[in-house]
Enzyme design. Structure first.
Site, PDB file in Angstrom:
ATOM      1  N   CYS A 165      10.372  -7.656 -51.354  1.00 39.94           N
ATOM      2  CA  CYS A 165      11.819  -7.531 -51.533  1.00 39.94           C
ATOM      3  C   CYS A 165      12.277  -8.340 -52.747  1.00 39.94           C
ATOM      4  O   CYS A 165      13.108  -7.874 -53.541  1.00 39.94           O
ATOM      5  CB  CYS A 165      12.541  -8.006 -50.278  1.00 39.94           C
ATOM      6  SG  CYS A 165      12.085  -7.060 -48.819  1.00 39.94           S
ATOM      7  N   GLU A 168      12.708  -1.768 -47.398  1.00 40.73           N
ATOM      8  CA  GLU A 168      13.710  -2.188 -48.387  1.00 40.73           C
ATOM      9  C   GLU A 168      14.263  -0.981 -49.143  1.00 40.73           C
ATOM     10  O   GLU A 168      15.470  -0.894 -49.411  1.00 40.73           O
ATOM     11  CB  GLU A 168      13.087  -3.180 -49.372  1.00 40.73           C
ATOM     12  CG  GLU A 168      14.011  -3.653 -50.475  1.00 40.73           C
ATOM     13  CD  GLU A 168      15.072  -4.640 -49.989  1.00 40.73           C
ATOM     14  OE1 GLU A 168      16.058  -4.853 -50.707  1.00 40.73           O
ATOM     15  OE2 GLU A 168      14.900  -5.193 -48.898  1.00 40.73           O
TER      16      GLU A 168
END
Length: 571
Positions: A160, A233
């Protein structure tokens, strides 16, 4: 924890895994949320919703770091995790400043959506010692064993950080430094900054440190967690509720009741890694008789089909290949000596490609007359086709386009390939051989063995564009729907089709394609910047569709993943 610059030779685990999955990051770039944010026309309510969702992410990060710190086995690692956790707390404070700066109500609560819940639950479960597909790790006997949980937790957070840093830099490239009025400039500046890049590197280096003690099997688990986190994500970005009109993905833009997506693609070096003529040459060489074991075959009428010896065959192939390359280069040079166009000159380009078409036809005649294709069995062709290596992501996209029930679509392959049987065999492992409309040339066979003749249907750029127009018109007449066309190609021979399509996408790095195209006024634009610019134009013009053929602009894609993201999004 200091930042250490690594060379490719001592590249850490985190960087290796990122490089393995980096191409998938384009699915985040091509989400409606990121495209609209980059273009500057993202609805403010959507951004508010995103900020609220991201706050849930950061709170989960803070908790995961706290759990990972408890599992770290040395003071340096604990200190590094604590430092990263403090930075997350600082980022949460920054989010609060966003809320005030954009005039949002800080007291307003926005519930987490399903994509946010999936990632945060996954992260906290991982940091608590529960790995999907495995039993809970339960009580850990030693601090050394606890390190595994810390590594898994960092594996679920690191992608991320890297994805945000990647997106920040990609978006910054498209926002002019002087564009002070961009509504989301502060967000872009934050995630494209050197400070955030340093944070991403620090996270990756901590993951490297924690991964040192992992076994090979445990490293595989950690890599799966990394990949799963990256996909979650991307889903998070994709789930942001964009309310304004958006040009992508095409599958959601096209109304299946009114429109039909027609996807066209070239075959050689667009779908394939190696040119099909090289594959056919190799089959001929491998199956040719040796000089002292000259064999003869008979056709149905008893006529003898003699084959060259392997020595003569290799020599002839080399001569044909060398002559083709030399004359092709001469043909391209001749085209480029013509007067350069000021703007897009389709007629001039077509006239120039007539010259290339005549060359291609002469080259095919030489191949037929040489006899190098004589005696190749259909069975050998099919076996070779089934083992052809196709470009990563090609089959996956074509399968999903045709399997998408909500998308009225067809897929057409236009190719100079001498043997459509080889093409069908190449697509057969993906179950596409009977689903694709393939327009190419055919071998002539006698009793399953090639006579050396080619049934020539598609030999040139002129033939290709003629088939493109014919298929387009036939579909429009039969279905009574508007056609939205996409053409994917890699060579000069694809130029006319690329320009005719609503969206012409160039894949690969053909220098001659770019030289000839530019000479006749064609502009080449990287696909993502092109999509962002189109979105800006689309919003300003308020048109029903932002794509149109014969615009003189072709888009360059780095991979089939980019094309997949444009057409289908993250699915």
């Amino acid at each position: 924890m200091g930042v250490v610059t690594k060379t490719s030779e001592d590249e850490g685990t985190a960087k290796k895994i990122w490089n393995k999955y980096k191409k998938e990051s384009v699915y985040a770039m091509y989400t409606p949320f990121v495209v609209c944010l980059t273009s500057g026309d993202l609805d403010l309510k959507t951004f508010h919703h995103y900020i609220a969702q991201d706050a849930y992410f950061l709170k989960a990060f803070s908790q995961a770091y706290e759990l990972a710190e408890e599992c770290a086995d040395d003071d340096d690692a604990k200190a590094a995790i604590l430092e990263l956790r403090n930075k997350v707390v600082h980022e949460l404070q920054m989010h609060e400043s966003y809320v005030r700066e954009w005039g949002f109500n800080p007291a307003e609560e926005i519930a987490p959506n399903s994509a946010t819940v999936k990632y945060t639950e996954f992260l906290l479960a991982t940091a608590s010692g529960k790995v999907e597909g495995e039993k809970s790790l339960g009580k850990i006997a030693t601090p050394f064993e606890k390190t595994k949980i810390a590594a898994y937790a960092l594996g679920a957070m690191t992608p991320c950080m890297r994805l945000y840093a990647f997106l920040g830099k990609e978006i910054r490239e498209l926002v002019s430094p002087g564009e002070v009025n961009h509504p989301y400039k502060k967000w872009i500046d934050t995630y494209s900054s050197d400070d955030f890049e340093a944070d991403a590197l620090q996270t990756e280096e901590l993951l490297d440190k924690l991964s040192i003690s992992l076994t090979g099997e445990e490293l595989e688990v950690m890599e799966k967690l990394y990949h799963q986190a990256m996909n979650l994500e991307i889903d998070f970005f994709d789930a942001q509720p964009v309310t304004q009109q958006i040009l992508i993905p095409l599958s959601k833009m096209i109304d299946p009741n009114e429109e039909r997506l027609m996807l066209f693609t070239d075959f050689d070096l667009t779908c394939t890694v190696v040119d099909s003529s090289a594959i056919l040459a190799e089959i001929a060489k491998l199956t040719a008789p040796k000089a002292d074991q000259q064999q003869q075959q008979q056709d149905e009428d008893g006529n003898t089909l003699s084959r060259m010896s392997s020595t003569d065959l290799r020599k002839t192939w080399d001569e044909l290949s060398g002559r083709y390359t030399e004359e092709y280069e001469q043909c391209i040079e001749s085209i480029l000596t013509r007067e350069k166009a000021v703007g897009l000159d389709i007629d001039g380009l077509r006239n120039a490609l007539e010259q290339l078409s005549e060359f291609e036809k002469r080259a095919n005649v030489r191949v037929i007359e040489s006899g190098v294709l004589k005696g190749i069995s259909l069975d050998d062709i099919k076996r070779a086709g089934e083992h052809m290596i196709l470009q990563d992501g090609c089959i996956n996209l074509l399968q999903k386009v045709l399997a998408n029930d909500g998308l009225n679509a067809s897929v057409h392959v236009l190719s100079y390939c001498w043997c459509s049987d080889l093409m069908r065999a190449a697509f057969s492992p993906g179950g596409l051989d009977s689903l694709l409309d393939i327009q190419a040339n055919e071998f002539a066979y006698e009793d399953g063995v090639s006579t050396g003749e080619i049934l020539r249907e598609v030999q040139s750029p002129i033939d290709k564009v003629a088939y493109f127009k014919q298929i387009f018109q036939q579909n429009e007449n039969e279905n009574g729907k508007l056609n939205v066309t996409v053409y994917i190609g890699d060579s000069v021979g694809d130029l006319l089709c690329l320009l005719e399509a609503d969206i012409g996408i160039v894949i690969g790095s053909s220098e001659s394609l770019r030289k000839v195209g530019s000479h006749y006024g064609v502009k080449f634009v990287p696909l993502f910047p092109g999509v962002v610019n189109k979105q800006k134009e689309f919003v300003k013009s308020n048109l029903s569709s932002g794509w149109e053929g014969l615009s003189g602009v072709l888009y360059t894609a780095s991979s089939w993943a980019e094309i997949h993201a444009l057409i289908l999004g993250h699915q």
